[in-house]
Design a protein around this motif. Structure first.
Motif, PDB file in Angstrom:
ATOM      1  N   ASP A 201       0.843  -1.192   0.000  1.00 33.32           N
ATOM      2  CA  ASP A 201       0.000   0.000   0.000  1.00 33.32           C
ATOM      3  C   ASP A 201       0.881   1.246   0.000  1.00 33.32           C
ATOM      4  O   ASP A 201       1.409   1.658   1.035  1.00 33.32           O
ATOM      5  CB  ASP A 201      -0.908  -0.011   1.231  1.00 33.32           C
ATOM      6  CG  ASP A 201      -2.035   0.999   1.141  1.00 33.32           C
ATOM      7  OD1 ASP A 201      -1.880   1.986   0.387  1.00 33.32           O
ATOM      8  OD2 ASP A 201      -3.052   0.823   1.827  1.00 33.32           O
ATOM      9  N   ARG A 203       0.201   4.270  -0.089  1.00 29.44           N
ATOM     10  CA  ARG A 203      -0.297   5.437   0.645  1.00 29.44           C
ATOM     11  C   ARG A 203       0.571   5.764   1.849  1.00 29.44           C
ATOM     12  O   ARG A 203       0.646   6.916   2.286  1.00 29.44           O
ATOM     13  CB  ARG A 203      -1.721   5.185   1.147  1.00 29.44           C
ATOM     14  CG  ARG A 203      -2.797   5.124   0.088  1.00 29.44           C
ATOM     15  CD  ARG A 203      -4.126   4.858   0.747  1.00 29.44           C
ATOM     16  NE  ARG A 203      -4.103   3.611   1.525  1.00 29.44           N
ATOM     17  CZ  ARG A 203      -4.999   3.305   2.481  1.00 29.44           C
ATOM     18  NH1 ARG A 203      -5.949   4.169   2.793  1.00 29.44           N
ATOM     19  NH2 ARG A 203      -4.921   2.147   3.127  1.00 29.44           N
ATOM     20  N   ASN A 237       3.631  -0.949  -4.428  1.00 34.11           N
ATOM     21  CA  ASN A 237       4.430  -0.222  -3.445  1.00 34.11           C
ATOM     22  C   ASN A 237       5.170   0.979  -4.003  1.00 34.11           C
ATOM     23  O   ASN A 237       5.565   1.866  -3.248  1.00 34.11           O
ATOM     24  CB  ASN A 237       5.444  -1.182  -2.818  1.00 34.11           C
ATOM     25  CG  ASN A 237       4.781  -2.431  -2.287  1.00 34.11           C
ATOM     26  OD1 ASN A 237       3.958  -2.359  -1.381  1.00 34.11           O
ATOM     27  ND2 ASN A 237       5.094  -3.572  -2.875  1.00 34.11           N
TER      28      ASN A 237
END
Length: 253
Positions: A201, A203, A237
């Motif tokens: 992830d 983020r 990623n």
């Protein structure tokens, strides 16, 4: 601004000459604007992919030539990883930094071969080791003649399908070497191998970087891609290339 930070960025794997040129060109722009010296990173062979069917890259001969072309055209320093002893010498003809993958950081012969090239050796901390245990891979490299050894934090396994970062490892590793880098993209992996590939992830990449700064990291590693969801390795990623400048700016404040 602090220009002494070690900054490393580039796509996970060499996908095409066009991709390398696009990313390298953007890194040059960022260097010019921010006064940084970002090292270009890409792998000629991803030898540790989850599936036998996963894309690995162009191989050492073509891959090193493509990295040499980036160096010649854009004037960037180069970092690439090696997986086997015989790769150290040819890779050192192009790369300024030889990287030892996390899974291989205890491979004595690989560490020795990298050290004997005279290049900087960046050893990534294994997912199964504590930061303080990295003194032994460093000792192997130094005993083989390495004068400049870096360590990189990239998280530890948590159960079977996740990683967790204990940022205290940065402090522990700074007691071993002066240069400790935070791998902000691999540390957000979720290596549960669903569908034959590692998840993750992106983020959380900026937060990983800022947390590492609080713990005294002296460098940052970002895998970046213009369209990461289309990337052929570590797609989940990699950071979007157009977000790199702002993130580095925040780190330099």
């Amino acid at each position: 601004m602090n220009t002494k930070l070690i900054l490393i960025a580039g796509p996970c794997v060499i996908e095409s000459a066009q991709l390398l040129d696009t990313v390298a060109g953007r890194l040059v722009e960022i260097n010019s604007k921010l006064g940084t010296d970002i090292i270009f990173k890409a792998s000629f062979d991803k030898a540790n992919r989850t599936s036998i069917r996963s894309f690995r890259g162009p191989g050492i001969d073509k891959g090193l030539q493509m990295l040499a072309d980036v160096k010649a055209k854009h004037g960037l320093r180069i970092l690439t990883d090696i997986h086997e002893v015989w790769q150290a010498a040819p890779a050192a003809q192009v790369a300024d930094v030889l990287q030892i993958p996390a899974f291989l950081c205890r491979q004595t012969d690989l560490l020795v071969a990298a050290a004997r090239t005279g290049r900087t050796v960046n050893i990534k901390k294994a997912q199964f080791l504590a930061g303080r245990d990295m003194r032994y891979p460093v000792e192997k490299a130094r005993d083989a003649g390495a004068s400049d050894v870096w360590l990189t934090e990239r998280g530890n396994m948590m159960g079977y399908g996740n990683l967790v970062v204990d940022f205290r490892n940065i402090c522990d590793m700074k007691e071993i070497v002066p240069t400790v880098i935070m791998d902000c993209t691999h540390s957000v992996q979720r290596p549960d191998a669903q569908g034959g590939k590692t998840g993750g992830d992106r983020r959380f990449v900026p937060m990983m970087a800022m947390a590492a700064k609080a713990f005294g990291a002296t460098g940052y590693f970002f895998e970046v891609h213009p369209t990461p969801d289309e990337g052929l390795s570590d797609a989940a990623n990699m950071l979007e290339l157009d977000k790199l400048e702002d993130l580095i700016s925040n780190l330099l404040k």
